[in-house]
Scaffold this motif. Structure first.
Motif, PDB file in Angstrom:
ATOM      1  N   PRO A  96       0.964  -1.245   0.068  1.00  0.00           N
ATOM      2  CA  PRO A  96      -0.084   0.112  -0.108  1.00  0.00           C
ATOM      3  C   PRO A  96       0.897   1.203   0.005  1.00  0.00           C
ATOM      4  N   ALA A  97       0.352   2.316  -0.896  1.00  0.00           N
ATOM      5  CA  ALA A  97       1.209   3.461  -0.991  1.00  0.00           C
ATOM      6  C   ALA A  97       1.352   4.115   0.626  1.00  0.00           C
ATOM      7  N   ASP A  98       0.048   4.027   1.074  1.00  0.00           N
ATOM      8  CA  ASP A  98      -0.049   4.841   2.522  1.00  0.00           C
ATOM      9  C   ASP A  98      -1.256   4.060   3.279  1.00  0.00           C
ATOM     10  N   ALA A  99      -1.351   4.283   4.498  1.00  0.00           N
ATOM     11  CA  ALA A  99      -2.392   3.841   5.224  1.00  0.00           C
ATOM     12  C   ALA A  99      -3.871   4.012   4.900  1.00  0.00           C
ATOM     13  N   GLY A 315       4.514   1.707  -1.822  1.00  0.00           N
ATOM     14  CA  GLY A 315       3.752   1.606  -2.952  1.00  0.00           C
ATOM     15  C   GLY A 315       4.495   0.600  -4.162  1.00  0.00           C
ATOM     16  N   PHE A 316       5.479   0.236  -3.809  1.00  0.00           N
ATOM     17  CA  PHE A 316       6.262  -0.682  -4.564  1.00  0.00           C
ATOM     18  C   PHE A 316       5.867  -1.905  -4.860  1.00  0.00           C
ATOM     19  N   ASP A 317       5.978  -2.599  -6.051  1.00  0.00           N
ATOM     20  CA  ASP A 317       5.307  -4.012  -6.393  1.00  0.00           C
ATOM     21  C   ASP A 317       6.753  -4.903  -5.861  1.00  0.00           C
ATOM     22  N   MET A 318       6.162  -6.227  -5.395  1.00  0.00           N
ATOM     23  CA  MET A 318       7.188  -7.072  -5.030  1.00  0.00           C
ATOM     24  C   MET A 318       6.655  -8.527  -5.854  1.00  0.00           C
ATOM     25  N   SER A 331      10.110  -3.230  -7.306  1.00  0.00           N
ATOM     26  CA  SER A 331      10.235  -1.996  -8.245  1.00  0.00           C
ATOM     27  C   SER A 331       9.317  -0.803  -8.211  1.00  0.00           C
ATOM     28  N   ILE A 332       9.552   0.167  -8.550  1.00  0.00           N
ATOM     29  CA  ILE A 332       8.388   1.262  -8.390  1.00  0.00           C
ATOM     30  C   ILE A 332       8.927   2.358  -9.646  1.00  0.00           C
ATOM     31  N   PHE A 333       7.787   2.507 -10.259  1.00  0.00           N
ATOM     32  CA  PHE A 333       8.022   3.664 -11.260  1.00  0.00           C
ATOM     33  C   PHE A 333       7.037   4.856 -10.962  1.00  0.00           C
ATOM     34  N   PRO A 334       7.139   5.605 -10.112  1.00  0.00           N
ATOM     35  CA  PRO A 334       6.281   6.554  -9.458  1.00  0.00           C
ATOM     36  C   PRO A 334       6.268   7.797 -10.646  1.00  0.00           C
TER      37      PRO A 334
END
Length: 470
Positions: A96-99, A315-318, A331-334
């Motif tokens: 999750p990117a935030d709570a 908010g990264f993907d695993m 990885s994350i591509f924000p």
């Protein structure tokens, strides 16, 4: 398709008149062919610019959650997702990117992959959808026409090349030649053709640079030119620093195999293999008291903790290892390119095998990623979105005005193609331009060659067809 009045103020002599007519004719043919595709690109592009806003409003029920002081472990969130799709296994976990946001788990089963949206505080399943049915995914694939197959996706590459040509030829046709109207002002009323001609010309002059930018920055995503450009940059160390992989064993997979939406520079980067594998254990000599049992891999909770401690942005993907040779790939591509990052984690030792961020790309790679980021409206917040939206609306307006302008000027029962230039030698220069363009953009160049051959040979050999098109 820009209709201009050919008079002495616009063309001082036969050579100028021939060049003007030849460019006008090219502009007409290119515009006639790409209008439907340009409309699609503009409409779907406008939607995709606001993908985050769409997710947070239309699909808020699966993306937004009530905040809570307690949060489940990643393994518990994944377990809830797998339980919702019996017989499936998890292949990717999105933190999750935030709570206040959901976690997303990608699971794979007999029916294919599904995205499962989970409340990270309660474990409640909020929604599940096949990746190729997710709204923004569909919009993006329709935008590129990849949704309809490889052939149609190649057509977008032709359209991108033609768009570059339309801007260049349109600026030439618009360029002031002692006239006052149709440069920065629109004459007459919508009932008259000159109104639509001026509207088309002025809009193109104002938005031309941004339309050219959109076409140019969209080319890296095309199927043929984009893949060849990516391979060439990688081979010449102009994309990601390939030497980072020299010290680690590599698998047969590339980044796009394990990450749903990798950045352009990284999509074909190799994925390393975990170092402690069964073959390594078998090759070890027998030693008294040595335990040859395979070391236990770290779990998802530990892999996420490693990524967080390494400084991965929220908010990264695993990506979860699929076998004993696989690695955890975070990885994350924000929107903020400075936070773009990919790390590969050994599934046994929990160590970082490769750690690569945007700042480590070669300058050309960074420029391309920056251009794509602006193209998608992600670089400067709302201003960037509105700037790209205005450009998309300009494209729509130009397509509509071109169609109306053509309809008003075409002779009854004929297509109304602009007349051929009186001096044919002018085509020598245009052929040279076509060859140069074809070298830079091969598929678009082939389409231009076909268009010119049709114009110069087919229409000359078939008078009835020439009369219909004239």
């Amino acid at each position: 398709m820009l209709d201009q009045t050919l008079d002495t103020s616009r063309a001082a002599g036969p050579s100028s008149l021939s060049l003007y007519r030849a460019i006008w004719r090219w502009h007409f043919f290119a515009g006639l062919l790409v209008i439907p595709f340009m409309l699609n690109l503009a409409v779907t592009g406008s939607l995709y610019l606001f993908k985050d806003e769409i997710n947070d409003t239309v699909f808020a029920y699966r993306n937004i959650v009530a905040q809570s002081p307690t949060t489940l472990k990643p393994s518990e969130i994944v377990a809830a997702a797998v339980a919702a799709v019996p017989g499936a296994k998890a292949v990717n976990y999105r933190e999750p990117a935030d709570a206040g946001r959901s976690a997303v788990v990608t699971v794979s089963g007999a029916a294919g992959k599904r995205l499962v949206f989970i409340d990270p505080h309660t474990g409640k399943v909020l929604d599940q959808v096949a990746p190729d049915n997710e709204f923004n995914w569909v919009v993006k694939r329709i935008h590129s026409l990849e949704y309809f197959g490889i052939f149609t996706n190649r057509l977008v590459e032709v359209v991108g090349g033609f768009a570059l040509m339309l801007v260049a030829t349109g600026i030439y046709l618009w360029w002031p030649r002692q006239q006052s109207g149709g440069v920065l002002s629109v004459r007459a009323t919508p009932a008259r053709r000159v109104f639509w001609r001026d509207l088309h010309a002025v809009t193109g002059a104002v938005a031309g640079l941004m339309i050219f930018f959109l076409a140019a920055t969209g080319m890296p995503w095309t199927g043929y030119w984009g893949s060849k450009a990516n391979a060439w940059l990688t081979a010449h160390d102009l994309g990601y620093p390939a030497q980072l992989w020299d010290a680690v064993p590599n698998s047969s997979k590339n980044q796009h195999h394990v990450t749903a939406d990798p950045g352009w520079v990284m999509e074909n980067a190799p994925v390393p293999a975990s170092t402690m594998q069964m073959d390594d254990m078998a090759d070890m000599p027998d030693m008294p008291g040595m335990d040859h049992a395979m070391p236990a891999p770290i779990d998802l909770d530990r892999a996420v903790e490693v990524a967080q401690k390494a400084g991965m942005a929220p908010g990264f993907d695993m990506a979860i290892p699929e076998n004993e040779k696989g690695v955890y790939t975070a990885s994350i591509f924000p929107h903020d390119l400075s936070k773009e990052r990919t790390i590969h984690i050994d599934q046994y030792a929990g160590t970082l095998l490769v750690d690569l961020s945007y700042g480590q790309y070669a300058p050309v790679g960074r420029w391309i990623e920056w251009g794509i980021n602006v193209h998608q409206g992600q670089e400067w917040g709302l201003f960037n979105q509105l700037l790209m939206l205005a450009t998309c609306l300009s494209i729509i307006l130009m397509c509509v005005s071109a169609a109306i302008m053509w309809w008003k000027r075409r002779p009854s029962g004929r297509l109304g193609v602009p007349p051929m230039p009186p001096t044919r030698s002018v085509y020598i220069g245009l052929w040279f331009i076509a060859v140069v363009f074809g070298i830079a953009f091969p598929i678009s160049g082939i389409a231009i060659a076909v268009m010119v051959l049709f114009d110069q040979i087919v229409l000359r050999l078939i008078p009835p067809l020439r009369r219909v098109l004239s």
